[in-house]
Scaffold this motif. Structure first.
Motif, PDB file in Angstrom:
ATOM      1  N   UNK A  69       5.614   1.278  -1.922  1.00  0.00           N
ATOM      2  CA  UNK A  69       4.205   1.033  -1.599  1.00  0.00           C
ATOM      3  C   UNK A  69       3.424   2.330  -1.492  1.00  0.00           C
ATOM      4  N   UNK A  70       3.038   2.893  -2.641  1.00  0.00           N
ATOM      5  CA  UNK A  70       2.302   4.149  -2.620  1.00  0.00           C
ATOM      6  C   UNK A  70       0.918   3.960  -2.002  1.00  0.00           C
ATOM      7  N   UNK A  71       0.173   5.037  -1.921  1.00  0.00           N
ATOM      8  CA  UNK A  71      -1.114   4.981  -1.242  1.00  0.00           C
ATOM      9  C   UNK A  71      -2.189   4.224  -2.024  1.00  0.00           C
ATOM     10  N   UNK A 533     -13.915   7.322   9.036  1.00  0.00           N
ATOM     11  CA  UNK A 533     -12.756   8.124   8.614  1.00  0.00           C
ATOM     12  C   UNK A 533     -12.569   9.475   9.320  1.00  0.00           C
ATOM     13  N   UNK A 534     -13.669  10.225   9.613  1.00  0.00           N
ATOM     14  CA  UNK A 534     -13.428  11.526  10.257  1.00  0.00           C
ATOM     15  C   UNK A 534     -12.617  11.429  11.553  1.00  0.00           C
ATOM     16  N   UNK A 563      -8.272   8.461   1.264  1.00  0.00           N
ATOM     17  CA  UNK A 563      -9.156   7.367   1.687  1.00  0.00           C
ATOM     18  C   UNK A 563     -10.612   7.658   1.335  1.00  0.00           C
ATOM     19  N   UNK A 564     -11.046   8.886   1.601  1.00  0.00           N
ATOM     20  CA  UNK A 564     -12.435   9.256   1.281  1.00  0.00           C
ATOM     21  C   UNK A 564     -12.661   9.200  -0.227  1.00  0.00           C
ATOM     22  N   UNK A 565     -11.709   9.737  -0.953  1.00  0.00           N
ATOM     23  CA  UNK A 565     -11.828   9.755  -2.407  1.00  0.00           C
ATOM     24  C   UNK A 565     -11.837   8.316  -2.944  1.00  0.00           C
ATOM     25  N   UNK A 566     -10.978   7.496  -2.344  1.00  0.00           N
ATOM     26  CA  UNK A 566     -10.910   6.089  -2.752  1.00  0.00           C
ATOM     27  C   UNK A 566     -12.255   5.415  -2.562  1.00  0.00           C
ATOM     28  N   UNK A 567     -12.897   5.711  -1.451  1.00  0.00           N
ATOM     29  CA  UNK A 567     -14.215   5.130  -1.164  1.00  0.00           C
ATOM     30  C   UNK A 567     -15.201   5.515  -2.280  1.00  0.00           C
TER      31      UNK A 567
END
Ligand code: ADP
Ligand code: MG
Length: 698
Positions: A69-71, A533-534, A563-567
């Protein structure tokens, strides 16, 4: 009737199969590995692998894979066949212990948030022996953890297992203080309720927005939505029923305890709930459930939408994470017991959860954050972005009595002194009334309701396990030094209630008053993913996770980046899809329809008769006006997308730009296009409408 008992677990290399197929001593060692998490020696692994291969090939499997289960949030697998040349031009079926316990997938294409760049390019997978191997699509799947060469976790399972160890360690200290000598381990258990939509596959394939982004980026409201509330628990349509039946059977074969299924609030929305199990297995099972939902829907000519908000203005989908703590002997620590001691223990664990949720609100919010879930939280259909807890009136009265030192004058007139009195059992009915709370006590478990439907439940449970472990650690540190256990325990419970009761809210979480009240109480309200997220990279968060060896500091930073990049990526793809749909489909449709209207006007004028042309003129004028507006909004969106290229200074700046500029431009464009949809004839509109999709399965 199907032999459900025979079907159940038939594709799982479970305890019964191991017992039957492994030599006694090997079985014993493996069991020890599973229950204590100890290392598996290669000679043992070889025997297990060989038995697994025999069993799997008898069931028709030809390949094996390390399933991880990668990110990315979905599961990954790379299939290898069992075949091996025998030297005489033939093959034999082989599977070694080495192949079982360790794999080396080429990891360079999985998100690592910079971790791999600094260390090693490759990663490796290791068997998680606590989760049974299973056969899916003719492939033996071995549940594994996925790490970088220097040991950093690159997946969701590794930190989840670490968080389970953390809570095990701290909860065992507490149990010992209460004189428990029988429990060897404490585990957390989870039963995730999964919501989803089913629509007709043909409709789905005609909507590029659904195909590329999982949600509709345009779409005017249908004349009928969920207003009549006639769908919830309504009778299940035959096509859906056939799908659910097959889904249940396939899940049972994989040992998933699929239990409850029903229609949900929105049209075309449904839910499946399994019986709860150990958290890491529940996580694996939930991933399998989502995967099978998609593939089986496809077989039945439907598309399963797991997105949190596939249709604007219609209820979205979430996942309810029912969570509890229990011993390996089956004692649920969140269940009031029959003796005063058990009750004191229950109260201590209860207030530990209350303190943990209050002190780490931000982290729980982070664990429910995604671009997609931002459409739900606070939208009057799901809990708001504010974390609070519901514990019910009865329990609240008890806690208040403890705090004030008064006697509890509840139904049973109990003297409330921790460690002295017997608590009533809380029937589910009295505690499960508040469906608006993000974190509700439901009799013997907590239900965390903020999760999005497409989530891996690993993240939220990593946070839950770790924050509760931390508070139990603080409690154990204190109580282990105590000279008067009963007195100090009572004081600790009392003080914890006084310090953290602000997080308890038993009212309506969807009301505007609550938003104000929560702010008065000093509770945080992190409205979007970018706001939330921060908190993950704060000093407090890093301190917490590193102290319990759940994440290293590097792992936290890398996950934050991912997570930020994913957003940003989600919004970028959505924006591009919008641009593409407007240019390629919606603009041409508007032009065509205007052409029809203009031609009609022309013909009417050419007739020379005095024919009324009000309607054509009105439509043509309105569509022309809105079309010009659409062009302007499209240009703004394209400008915003161009500007995003200069915002790469850091992830927070970029994500904020996507939220404030790109998303705003998208919303404005959508508003105009939805207006056009109401004016342009259905015949010309290039994609199926909400009504077409939501009522497509009959
Ligand atoms: P609801 O009213 O939310 O539908 P249910 O009793 O049907 O409540 O249970 C919902 C989910 O909670 C199910 O998946 C169930 O297995 C799970 N559950 C029940 N007890 C526990 C527990 N001790 N730990 C974790 N999950 C649990
Ligand atoms: Mg529920």
């Amino acid at each position: 009737m199907k032999d459900v008992a025979g079907l159940f677990g038939s594709m799982v290399f479970n305890d019964a199969v191991m017992h039957a197929r492994l030599p006694k001593d090997v079985y014993k060692v493996l069991k020890k590995t599973i229950s204590r998490g100890t290392h598996l020696e290669l000679d043992v692994a070889n025997v297990v692998a060989s038995a697994m291969k025999e069993w799997a090939t008898e069931k028709g499997a030809t390949h094996f894979t390390h399933w991880f289960q990668p990110m990315t949030g979905v599961t990954a697998e790379k299939h290898d066949s069992f075949i091996s040349p025998d030297g005489n031009g033939k093959i034999i079926m082989e599977f070694s212990g080495k192949e079982l316990v360790r794999g080396e997938p080429d990891a360079s294409s999985f998100p690592s948030g910079g971790l791999r760049a600094t260390f090693e390019a490759r990663g490796y997978t290791v068997w998680d022996a606590t989760s049974y191997a299973f056969i899916k699509d003719g492939t033996l799947c071995i549940p594994t953890a996925f790490c970088s060469y220097s040991g950093e976790a690159l997946d969701k399972k590794t930190p989840l297992l670490r968080s389970m160890e953390a809570i095990d360690k701290q909860a065992m200290r507490i149990l010992k203080l209460f004189g428990n000598t029988t429990a060897k381990r404490v585990i957390t258990t989870v039963g995730p309720e999964q919501e989803y939509f089913l629509i007709d596959k043909e409709m789905y394939l005609k909507r590029p927005d659904l195909v590329f982004t999982g949600r509709t980026l345009f779409g005017a409201r249908p004349p009928k939505g969920q207003e009549l509330e006639d769908h919830y628990f309504g009778s299940i349509k035959p096509r859906v029923s056939a799908f659910m039946k097959e889904l249940d059977e396939e899940l049972w074969k994989l040992g998933v305890y699929a239990k409850t299924k029903h229609n949900e609030v929105a049209p075309a929305q449904h839910e499946l709930a399994p019986v709860f199990t150990t958290t890491n297995i529940a996580t694996d099972h939930n991933q399998l459930t989502m995967e099978l939902m998609k593939s089986i829907a496809n077989k039945h000519g439907m598309a399963c939408l797991l997105h949190e908000k596939p249709f604007a203005g219609v209820n979205g989908s979430g996942k309810h994470n029912n969570w509890s703590i229990s011993t390996d002997t089956g004692l649920n620590l969140l269940e009031p017991g029959d003796t005063p001691y058990e009750n004191a223990q229950f109260l201590l664990v209860l207030v530990a959860v209350i303190k943990a949720v209050d002190e780490y609100q931000d982290l729980l919010r982070v664990s429910a954050a995604s671009a997609a879930n931002d459409h739900r939280l606070g939208a009057n259909e799901a809990p708001p972005a504010i974390i609070s807890m519901f514990i019910g009136d009865e329990l609240m009265e008890i806690l208040e009595a403890i705090e004030s030192g008064a006697s509890y004058k509840g139904k049973k007139k109990l003297q409330m002194e921790v460690g002295v009195s017997v608590l009533p059992h809380f029937p589910k009915d009295t505690t499960d009334r508040n469906r608006t709370s993000p974190f509700a006590f439901t009799g013997n478990k907590f239900e965390f309701r903020m999760l999005g439907s497409a989530f891996s439940i690993a993240g939220p449970n990593i946070v839950l396990n770790t924050i509760v472990a931390e508070v139990l650690r603080q409690f154990a540190d204190k109580l282990e030094k105590s000279k008067d256990f009963t007195k100090d325990l009572a004081e600790l419970v009392k003080k914890t209630v006084a310090d953290h009761k602000r997080i308890v809210f038993n009212g309506n979480n969807y009301s505007d008053e609550w938003v104000k009240e929560a702010s008065n109480r000093g509770l945080s309200n992190l409205r979007t993913t970018v706001d939330a997220l921060p908190a993950f990279i704060s000093k407090k968060s890093i301190g917490l996770f590193t102290k319990h060896s759940v994440f290293t500091e590097g792992e936290i930073h890398s996950r934050y980046e991912i997570l930020m990049e994913g957003y940003c990526k989600v919004l970028h793809i959505e924006a591009l899809t919008m641009v593409d749909m407007v240019k390629g489909r919606i603009m041409p449709a508007c032009i065509e329809y205007q052409n029809v209207l203009a031609k009609l006007l022309e013909r009417k004028i050419a007739c020379g008769l005095n024919i009324d042309m009000t309607l054509e003129k009105h439509l043509l004028t309105e569509i022309s006006k809105l079309s010009a507006c659409m062009l302007a909004k499209l240009t703004s969106l394209e400008d915003a997308l161009n500007k995003s290229k200069d915002k790469h200074k850091d992830m927070l700046t970029l994500a904020s730009f996507y939220r404030d500029s790109v998303f705003t431009a998208m919303s404005e464009l959508r508003l105009i296009v939805d207006g056009l949809e109401m004016l342009v004839s259905k015949k010309h509109w290039p994609v199926p409408t909400y009504a077409d999709m939501l009522f497509s399965v009959i």
